[in-house]
Design a protein around this motif. Structure first.
Motif, mmCIF file in Angstrom:
data_model
loop_
_atom_site.group_PDB
_atom_site.id
_atom_site.type_symbol
_atom_site.label_atom_id
_atom_site.label_comp_id
_atom_site.label_asym_id
_atom_site.label_seq_id
_atom_site.Cartn_x
_atom_site.Cartn_y
_atom_site.Cartn_z
ATOM 1 N N ALA A 180 0.831 -1.208 0.000
ATOM 2 C CA ALA A 180 0.000 0.000 0.000
ATOM 3 C C ALA A 180 0.863 1.255 0.000
ATOM 4 C CB ALA A 180 -0.928 -0.015 1.210
ATOM 5 N N LYS A 181 1.944 1.214 0.769
ATOM 6 C CA LYS A 181 2.847 2.364 0.826
ATOM 7 C C LYS A 181 3.476 2.642 -0.525
ATOM 8 C CE LYS A 181 6.771 4.148 3.484
ATOM 9 N NZ LYS A 181 7.751 3.854 4.568
ATOM 10 N N ALA A 182 3.718 1.569 -1.288
ATOM 11 C CA ALA A 182 4.304 1.718 -2.625
ATOM 12 C C ALA A 182 3.248 2.037 -3.681
ATOM 13 C CB ALA A 182 5.050 0.444 -3.005
ATOM 14 N N GLY A 183 1.997 2.140 -3.266
ATOM 15 C CA GLY A 183 0.930 2.449 -4.211
ATOM 16 C C GLY A 183 0.489 1.269 -5.053
ATOM 17 N N LYS A 184 0.893 0.063 -4.645
ATOM 18 C CA LYS A 184 0.559 -1.136 -5.423
ATOM 19 C C LYS A 184 -0.694 -1.802 -4.850
ATOM 20 C CE LYS A 184 5.436 -1.959 -6.565
ATOM 21 N NZ LYS A 184 6.568 -2.912 -6.500
ATOM 22 N N LEU A 185 -1.788 -1.059 -4.866
ATOM 23 C CA LEU A 185 -3.017 -1.560 -4.263
ATOM 24 C C LEU A 185 -3.615 -2.722 -5.059
ATOM 25 C CD1 LEU A 185 -4.668 1.782 -3.138
ATOM 26 C CD2 LEU A 185 -3.484 0.097 -1.742
ATOM 27 N N ARG A 186 -3.485 -2.666 -6.365
ATOM 28 C CA ARG A 186 -4.025 -3.771 -7.173
ATOM 29 C C ARG A 186 -3.246 -5.057 -6.900
ATOM 30 N NH1 ARG A 186 -7.934 -6.585 -8.291
ATOM 31 N NH2 ARG A 186 -7.904 -7.697 -10.276
ATOM 32 N N GLU A 187 -1.925 -4.945 -6.746
ATOM 33 C CA GLU A 187 -1.111 -6.101 -6.410
ATOM 34 C C GLU A 187 -1.504 -6.646 -5.040
ATOM 35 O OE1 GLU A 187 2.388 -8.726 -7.000
ATOM 36 O OE2 GLU A 187 1.011 -7.604 -8.285
ATOM 37 N N ALA A 188 -1.781 -5.731 -4.107
ATOM 38 C CA ALA A 188 -2.214 -6.150 -2.772
ATOM 39 C C ALA A 188 -3.553 -6.874 -2.829
ATOM 40 C CB ALA A 188 -2.312 -4.931 -1.855
ATOM 41 N N GLU A 189 -4.463 -6.393 -3.651
ATOM 42 C CA GLU A 189 -5.773 -7.035 -3.793
ATOM 43 C C GLU A 189 -5.639 -8.441 -4.363
ATOM 44 O OE1 GLU A 189 -8.529 -3.030 -4.529
ATOM 45 O OE2 GLU A 189 -7.703 -4.132 -6.235
ATOM 46 N N LYS A 190 -4.763 -8.593 -5.330
ATOM 47 C CA LYS A 190 -4.551 -9.921 -5.912
ATOM 48 C C LYS A 190 -3.941 -10.880 -4.891
ATOM 49 C CE LYS A 190 -3.898 -8.460 -10.736
ATOM 50 N NZ LYS A 190 -2.944 -8.430 -11.865
ATOM 51 N N LEU A 191 -2.934 -10.400 -4.154
ATOM 52 C CA LEU A 191 -2.287 -11.246 -3.154
ATOM 53 C C LEU A 191 -3.286 -11.670 -2.080
ATOM 54 C CD1 LEU A 191 0.340 -12.504 -2.115
ATOM 55 C CD2 LEU A 191 0.776 -10.374 -0.865
ATOM 56 N N ARG A 192 -4.115 -10.732 -1.667
ATOM 57 C CA ARG A 192 -5.151 -11.071 -0.682
ATOM 58 C C ARG A 192 -6.066 -12.161 -1.226
ATOM 59 N NH1 ARG A 192 -10.115 -7.066 0.479
ATOM 60 N NH2 ARG A 192 -10.215 -7.456 -1.766
ATOM 61 N N ALA A 193 -6.466 -12.032 -2.474
ATOM 62 C CA ALA A 193 -7.356 -13.022 -3.090
ATOM 63 C C ALA A 193 -6.688 -14.395 -3.131
ATOM 64 C CB ALA A 193 -7.747 -12.573 -4.492
ATOM 65 N N TYR A 194 -5.391 -14.434 -3.460
ATOM 66 C CA TYR A 194 -4.683 -15.707 -3.531
ATOM 67 C C TYR A 194 -4.610 -16.381 -2.158
ATOM 68 C CZ TYR A 194 -3.004 -13.740 -7.992
ATOM 69 O OH TYR A 194 -2.926 -13.190 -9.240
ATOM 70 N N LEU A 195 -4.252 -15.607 -1.137
ATOM 71 C CA LEU A 195 -4.121 -16.161 0.213
ATOM 72 C C LEU A 195 -5.463 -16.678 0.727
ATOM 73 C CD1 LEU A 195 -1.764 -13.476 1.797
ATOM 74 C CD2 LEU A 195 -1.175 -15.842 1.317
ATOM 75 N N ARG A 196 -6.503 -15.882 0.556
ATOM 76 C CA ARG A 196 -7.815 -16.283 1.055
ATOM 77 C C ARG A 196 -8.343 -17.499 0.301
ATOM 78 N NH1 ARG A 196 -11.191 -10.724 1.793
ATOM 79 N NH2 ARG A 196 -12.863 -12.242 2.013
ATOM 80 N N ALA A 197 -8.086 -17.551 -1.003
ATOM 81 C CA ALA A 197 -8.536 -18.704 -1.793
ATOM 82 C C ALA A 197 -7.821 -19.976 -1.364
ATOM 83 C CB ALA A 197 -8.292 -18.440 -3.281
ATOM 84 N N ALA A 198 -6.531 -19.870 -1.010
ATOM 85 C CA ALA A 198 -5.772 -21.039 -0.560
ATOM 86 C C ALA A 198 -6.350 -21.578 0.743
ATOM 87 C CB ALA A 198 -4.307 -20.677 -0.381
ATOM 88 N N TYR A 199 -6.661 -20.694 1.673
ATOM 89 C CA TYR A 199 -7.237 -21.131 2.945
ATOM 90 C C TYR A 199 -8.622 -21.733 2.747
ATOM 91 C CZ TYR A 199 -3.669 -19.542 6.193
ATOM 92 O OH TYR A 199 -2.509 -19.431 6.912
ATOM 93 N N THR A 200 -9.396 -21.159 1.840
ATOM 94 C CA THR A 200 -10.723 -21.709 1.568
ATOM 95 C C THR A 200 -10.617 -23.117 1.000
ATOM 96 O OG1 THR A 200 -11.671 -19.514 1.187
ATOM 97 C CG2 THR A 200 -12.842 -21.384 0.232
ATOM 98 N N ALA A 201 -9.666 -23.315 0.083
ATOM 99 C CA ALA A 201 -9.460 -24.643 -0.505
ATOM 100 C C ALA A 201 -9.003 -25.640 0.552
ATOM 101 C CB ALA A 201 -8.438 -24.556 -1.638
ATOM 102 N N ALA A 202 -8.084 -25.212 1.430
ATOM 103 C CA ALA A 202 -7.579 -26.110 2.469
ATOM 104 C C ALA A 202 -8.680 -26.472 3.469
ATOM 105 C CB ALA A 202 -6.405 -25.459 3.196
ATOM 106 N N ARG A 203 -9.554 -25.539 3.760
ATOM 107 C CA ARG A 203 -10.642 -25.804 4.713
ATOM 108 C C ARG A 203 -11.595 -26.866 4.173
ATOM 109 N NH1 ARG A 203 -15.576 -23.595 5.382
ATOM 110 N NH2 ARG A 203 -15.188 -22.053 3.757
ATOM 111 N N LYS A 204 -11.742 -26.923 2.856
ATOM 112 C CA LYS A 204 -12.640 -27.903 2.246
ATOM 113 C C LYS A 204 -12.120 -29.332 2.376
ATOM 114 C CE LYS A 204 -14.727 -24.877 -1.236
ATOM 115 N NZ LYS A 204 -14.889 -24.630 -2.692
ATOM 116 N N ALA A 205 -10.833 -29.475 2.701
ATOM 117 C CA ALA A 205 -10.258 -30.819 2.826
ATOM 118 C C ALA A 205 -10.944 -31.622 3.929
ATOM 119 C CB ALA A 205 -8.756 -30.724 3.111
ATOM 120 N N ARG A 206 -11.582 -30.944 4.875
ATOM 121 C CA ARG A 206 -12.267 -31.633 5.965
ATOM 122 C C ARG A 206 -13.550 -32.300 5.490
ATOM 123 N NH1 ARG A 206 -14.335 -28.428 9.579
ATOM 124 N NH2 ARG A 206 -14.307 -30.034 11.204
ATOM 125 N N THR A 207 -14.135 -31.817 4.381
ATOM 126 C CA THR A 207 -15.423 -32.347 3.923
ATOM 127 C C THR A 207 -15.410 -32.821 2.477
ATOM 128 O OG1 THR A 207 -16.116 -30.085 3.356
ATOM 129 C CG2 THR A 207 -16.736 -30.910 5.532
#
Length: 451
Positions: A180-207
Motif C-alpha cells: 500500500a505504501k508503494a501504491g501497489k493496491l491492485r497487487e495487494a488485492e490480488k495477493l489477498r485473493a490468492y491467500l484467502r482462496a488457498a485457505y478456503t481450498a484447504a478448509r474444504k479438505a475436511r469435507t
C-alpha cells in the motif's frame, strides 16, 4: 507373585550374573517394601525396579526406576520409598502405568504436532494451492506462484515457515502495508485473493475428499477473512479512471485502420494478429495452447479449451474460421512443431507478451499516422470486437457464444445443445465487413481524449 527374596546389592549382582534367555522379576520381602515391589533383570543384565498392582480388574506392572547411582538411577532404599508412594496413589484409585502411558502419548503427540507444523507452513500451503490450480488446468497458477515468491517465500522466509493454521492477519499485514505504501493496491488485492482462496481450498479438505492435497494443514477456518485492502480517495479515483479506460474500445474507423496495418504485414506477426482479430479477439492464453489436434480442417473450426473461472473441466469452445483466418493460420504454421498460434513455425505457442508487443508496434504506427491518440492492447481489441458487434446489432447471446462469456451455468452446461456455428460465422463475417468499411478511403478520424 511367586517367591519373595531379600533384595540386596549382592542379590542383584548374583541375578545379573545368572541372567538367562528371558526377563525375570524377583519380589522383595523387606519390611519396608510395599506389596508388589520387586526388581527386574533382563536377558542383557539390565536392572530396574517394578511395582505390580491391580487396576480395572487386571494386573499391571509399573516401572519404578532404573537401578544404579544418582542422578539417573535409584538405590534399593530410594526405590522402595518411591514404590511406597506409588502404592499410596494406587490405594487412592490411581493407575501409575496408565498415567505414564498417557504422558508418553501426549509427549509423542506433541512431537508429532510440532513436526506437522514445521512441514505445513504458510509457504507449503501456497505451494499446495498452486499445485491444485495446476492439476485443475488453471493457467492462473503462474500468476499466483510469482506473487507468492515476490512477497512471501522470497523476502519473508519466517512468515512462509509459520504454521499455516497459526497465521493471523497481524502476521501478513506488514506485507500489505508495504504494498500500500508503494501504491501497489491492485497487487495487494490480488495477493489477498490468492491467500484467502488457498485457505478456503484447504478448509474444504475436511469435507471434500478431492481436496486431499490439503489434509495435513488441518485448516478449520479462514484466518484472513478480515484482511482488507481499502482504497483512499485518490486511489479510488484512479481505480475508477482505470476502470473507465478498460472499457474503452476502438471506434469503427480505428478498427478499420488497425486492419489495414495488419493486412499489409506479410510476416508471421501480421498473420498472428489477423488470426487473433478474425477469430473474434479470443483470449491469447487459450490461443497459445492451440495445436494441430484442435484444428478441424473439414469444418474449418478450432477448439479452444476454456478453463477460466471455477471450471473443474475445461469448456470446449469451438470457433469457426473465415477463409482469411484459415489463410493466416496457414501462414503461421510450419514444420517445427504442432502449435498453430505461433511465430516460430509451430515450435512454440505465441504467449501474451509476444502478441502484446506486436499490437504495440501497430498502435505506435497508428499514432504516428494520426489514426489514433493512444496505445492499446490485445484486451482492448477483444473489447473492440464485443463493442463493434454490439453496435452492429449482434445479440448478446451470440456474442457470448462467440467470445465464451458466461458459459458455465446449469442451462449452458446441461440443456443447450445448439452449437451456434451459423450465428458465430455470421458475426465474424460482420466483423470482417466492419474492418473493411472505412479502410479504403482513408477517412479515419481519431477520437481525442479530453486533457
Amino acid at each position: 507373585m511367586g517367591i519373595r527374596h531379600k533384595i540386596t546389592e549382592k542379590f542383584i549382582a548374583q541375578k545379573v550374573a545368572e541372567a538367562g534367555d528371558r526377563h525375570r522379576v524377583f519380589y522383595d520381602d523387606h519390611r519396608d517394601a510395599p506389596r508388589g515391589f520387586g526388581v527386574r533383570v533382563t536377558r542383557a543384565g539390565a536392572v530396574s525396579f517394578v511395582l505390580n498392582y491391580y487396576a480395572g480388574g487386571s494386573e499391571r506392572r509399573a516401572t519404578v526406576g532404573r537401578y544404579g547411582s544418582a542422578p539417573h538411577g535409584l538405590s534399593i532404599t530410594a526405590a522402595r520409598k518411591h514404590a511406597a508412594k506409588l502404592r499410596d496413589k494406587i490405594n487412592a484409585g490411581g493407575d501409575p502405568l496408565a498415567e505414564t502411558q498417557a504422558a508418553r502419548s501426549a509427549k509423542q503427540a506433541s512431537k508429532t504436532e510440532a513436526k506437522r507444523k514445521l512441514e505445513y507452513g504458510l509457504g507449503a500451503l501456497m505451494a499446495a494451492y498452486i499445485e491444485h490450480l495446476k492439476s485443475a488446468g488453471k493457467p492462473s497458477w503462474k500468476q499466483v506462484d510469482g506473487a507468492i515468491a515476490r512477497h512471501i517465500t522470497g523476502p519473508r522466509p519466517k512468515l512462509a515457515a509459520k504454521p499455516a493454521d497459526e497465521v493471523t492477519v497481524d502476521d501478513v499485514m506488514p506485507v500489505f502495508h508495504e504494498l500500500a505504501k508503494a501504491g501497489k493496491l491492485r497487487e495487494a488485492e490480488k495477493l489477498r485473493a490468492y491467500l484467502r482462496a488457498a485457505y478456503t481450498a484447504a478448509r474444504k479438505a475436511r469435507t471434500d475428499a478431492a481436496m486431499f492435497a490439503f489434509t495435513g494443514f488441518q485448516i478449520r477456518a479462514n484466518p484472513l477473512l478480515d484482511l482488507d485492502v481499502s482504497r483512499p480517495k485518490e486511489a479510488a479515483d484512479k481505480a475508477a479512471a482505470a476502470a473507465k479506460e478498460r472499457k474503452w474500445a476502438l471506434s469503427e474507423a480505428q478498427l478499420a485502420a488497425y486492419w489495414r496495418h495488419i493486412e499489409a504485414d506479410d510476416t508471421s506477426r501480421g498473420a498472428l494478429l489477423r488470426f487473433h482479430l478474425l477469430t473474434g479477439g479470443q483470449r491469447v492464453e487459450q490461443l497459445s495452447r492451440l495445436t494441430t489436434a484442435d484444428y478441424d480442417s473439414e469444418r474449418k473450426t478450432i477448439t479452444l479449451h476454456d478453463t477460466k473461472g471455477r471450471r473443474k473441466v475445461a469448456y470446449e469452445h469451438v470457433v469457426p474460421l473465415l477463409p482469411e483466418a484459415v489463410k493466416a493460420l496457414d501462414s503461421m504454421r510450419g514444420d517445427k512443431g504442432d502449435h498453430l498460434f505461433t511465430v516460430t513455425a509451430g515450435r512454440d505457442g505465441a504467449v501474451y507478451h509476444t502478441v502484446w508487443e506486436a499490437v504495440q508496434d501497430v498502435a505506435a504506427a497508428m499514432i504516428e499516422a494520426n489514426e489514433i491518440d493512444r496505445a492499446f492492447t490485445p484486451g482492448t481489441l477483444r473489447k473492440t470486437v464485443e463493442t463493434r458487434l454490439q453496435a452492429a446489432g449482434v445479440s448478446k447471446e451470440v456474442r457470448a457464444h462467440l467470445l465464451s462469456h458466461g458459459r458455465s451455468g446449469v442451462q449452458a452446461q446441461h440443456y443447450e445443445a445448439h452449437d451456434y456455428d451459423t450465428e458465430k460465422r455470421a458475426a465474424l463475417r460482420k466483423l470482417r465487413a466492419l474492418c473493411e468499411s472505412k479502410s479504403k478511403n482513408g477517412n479515419v478520424t481519431p477520437i481525442r481524449r479530453k486533457a
